[in-house]
Design an enzyme around this catalytic site. Structure first.
Site, mmCIF file in Angstrom:
data_model
loop_
_atom_site.group_PDB
_atom_site.id
_atom_site.type_symbol
_atom_site.label_atom_id
_atom_site.label_comp_id
_atom_site.label_asym_id
_atom_site.label_seq_id
_atom_site.Cartn_x
_atom_site.Cartn_y
_atom_site.Cartn_z
ATOM 1 C CB ALA A 34 -0.930 -0.136 1.309
ATOM 2 C CG LEU A 59 -3.397 -6.223 3.251
ATOM 3 C CD1 LEU A 59 -3.854 -7.774 3.856
ATOM 4 C CD2 LEU A 59 -2.857 -6.322 1.871
ATOM 5 C CE LYS A 69 -5.748 5.480 9.666
ATOM 6 N NZ LYS A 69 -6.391 6.024 8.356
ATOM 7 C CG HIS A 123 -7.018 -3.843 8.188
ATOM 8 N ND1 HIS A 123 -7.162 -2.548 8.916
ATOM 9 C CD2 HIS A 123 -6.308 -3.775 7.003
ATOM 10 C CE1 HIS A 123 -6.314 -1.844 8.101
ATOM 11 N NE2 HIS A 123 -6.100 -2.496 7.075
ATOM 12 N NE ARG A 171 -3.984 -8.534 -4.514
ATOM 13 C CZ ARG A 171 -5.156 -7.713 -4.633
ATOM 14 N NH1 ARG A 171 -6.365 -8.427 -4.678
ATOM 15 N NH2 ARG A 171 -4.890 -6.368 -4.753
ATOM 16 C CD1 TRP A 214 6.659 5.286 -1.783
ATOM 17 C CD2 TRP A 214 7.504 3.039 -2.228
ATOM 18 N NE1 TRP A 214 7.483 5.316 -2.649
ATOM 19 C CE2 TRP A 214 8.196 4.128 -3.179
ATOM 20 C CE3 TRP A 214 7.776 1.796 -2.520
ATOM 21 C CZ2 TRP A 214 9.111 3.942 -3.983
ATOM 22 C CZ3 TRP A 214 8.603 1.354 -3.462
ATOM 23 C CH2 TRP A 214 9.306 2.590 -4.065
#
Length: 336
Positions: free
Chosen positions: A23, A84, A107, A89, A48, A27
């Protein structure tokens, strides 16, 4: 049977992290912090798509792994960071705990209070650390504010207000997909909700709430919430993703007012300014800069090394999820 931790770190050795997903926040914010931490080693990044994982490992180190299950099976991973989309989550945090991994998750920890409580109990039963990455309470600013309030800077607290709004996002943004990203309440509203709990106490109840929902996607795009404590202290919270950018909070007291800007997402080099006004007198106090994400990582590592003792944070996450659920149940919903 629950799995025992596969690679509990040797005392004094770095905690070996695997990253479950590529995500943007990983980064921009978390991987720079993780790779800079002296007591952390990033050993793997999973996606993936192997090419996407390799892009991350080329910059931050570790080995690329195709598939989240393969990372959870890795014996040289002590802990996983889960960035994610929000509604994924619960599944992957649970899988990570079953694999014996400590978990630092973005979160919201899950989309429901019941799931959050269940995962917290699961981590505790396994002796694993589970920390939700709500970073702002770890900045020194909020300890400074709490201390000023405790010493009567504005008299007795009567009311609290918090705002977090961001500009309109592209239609393709995951926040516009309620079944994946959760919408503005879970992604943005959590900040003022958590701030209210931090400063007004855990017994807050919902007095009223309005949620604005997008007519096409069904996503919550904005909201306003009024909470109250048993002592009558009110918390007026405003959030959304269809506004100009702003994040701030203020306290109304019997003898004055305290305000702070940029309270939820200050850059590491930013020095917050606390403003205190009492009748015709105004003072400003500059707080030291700090990296709240680095502070979360340090707290998480300490929890890992103490056998998963992060109950203070876990209890806060459960109460936060309960209050969000109460807001969802009480809200008047307006389609826009």
């Amino acid at each position: 049977m629950s799995a025992a931790p596969q690679g509990a770190p040797v005392f004094g050795a770095p905690v070996r992290f695997g990253v479950l997903g590529c995500a943007d926040i990983a980064w921009r914010r978390m991987l720079p912090v993780l790779t800079a931490a002296p007591d952390v080693e990033v050993v793997a990044v999973a996606s993936r798509e192997r090419a996407r994982a390799r892009r991350f490992t080329d910059r931050f180190g570790g080995r690329p792994i195709e598939g989240y299950e393969a990372l959870l099976a890795a014996r040289d991973v002590d802990a996983v960071y889960v960035p994610l989309p929000a509604m994924l989550h619960a599944e992957w945090v649970e899988r990570a705990l079953r694999a014996g991994k400590h978990v630092l998750a973005e979160k919201p920890l899950t989309g429901s209070a019941a799931e959050t409580a269940r995962l917290v109990e699961s981590a505790s039963a396994r002796g694993l650390a589970l920390v939700e990455n709500v970073a702002f309470p770890h900045h020194a600013l909020h300890a400074d504010v709490r201390d000023r309030l405790a010493h009567g800077a504005i008299g007795r607290l009567r009311g609290f207000g918090a705002t977090f709004t961001i500009p309109v996002l592209p239609a393709s943004n995951v926040r516009h997909l309620p079944k994946v990203g959760g919408g503005a309440l879970l992604d943005i509203g959590i900040y003022p909700v958590r701030a209210a709990l931090e400063f007004c106490g855990p017994d807050l109840a919902v007095v009223g709430a309005v949620l604005r929902e997008h007519g096409r996607t069904g996503a919550v795009v904005a909201g306003r919430v009024l909470l109250a404590s048993a002592q009558g202290v009110t918390a007026d919270l405003f959030f959304g993703m269809e506004h100009s950018y702003r994040n701030a909070y203020e306290f109304a007291g019997s003898e004055g007012r305290l305000t702070v800007d940029r309270v939820f997402t200050p850059p590491p080099s930013y020095r917050p300014v606390v403003c205190v006004e009492r009748q015709d007198h105004r003072e400003e106090f500059t707080v030291a800069a700090g990296d709240q994400f680095a502070a979360v990582v340090a707290r998480f590592v300490a929890a890992v090394r103490s056998g998963g003792d992060a109950q203070g944070l876990a209890a806060a996450s459960v109460r936060q999820a309960e209050l969000v659920a109460a807001i969802e149940e009480a809200a008047v919903r307006v389609t826009v």
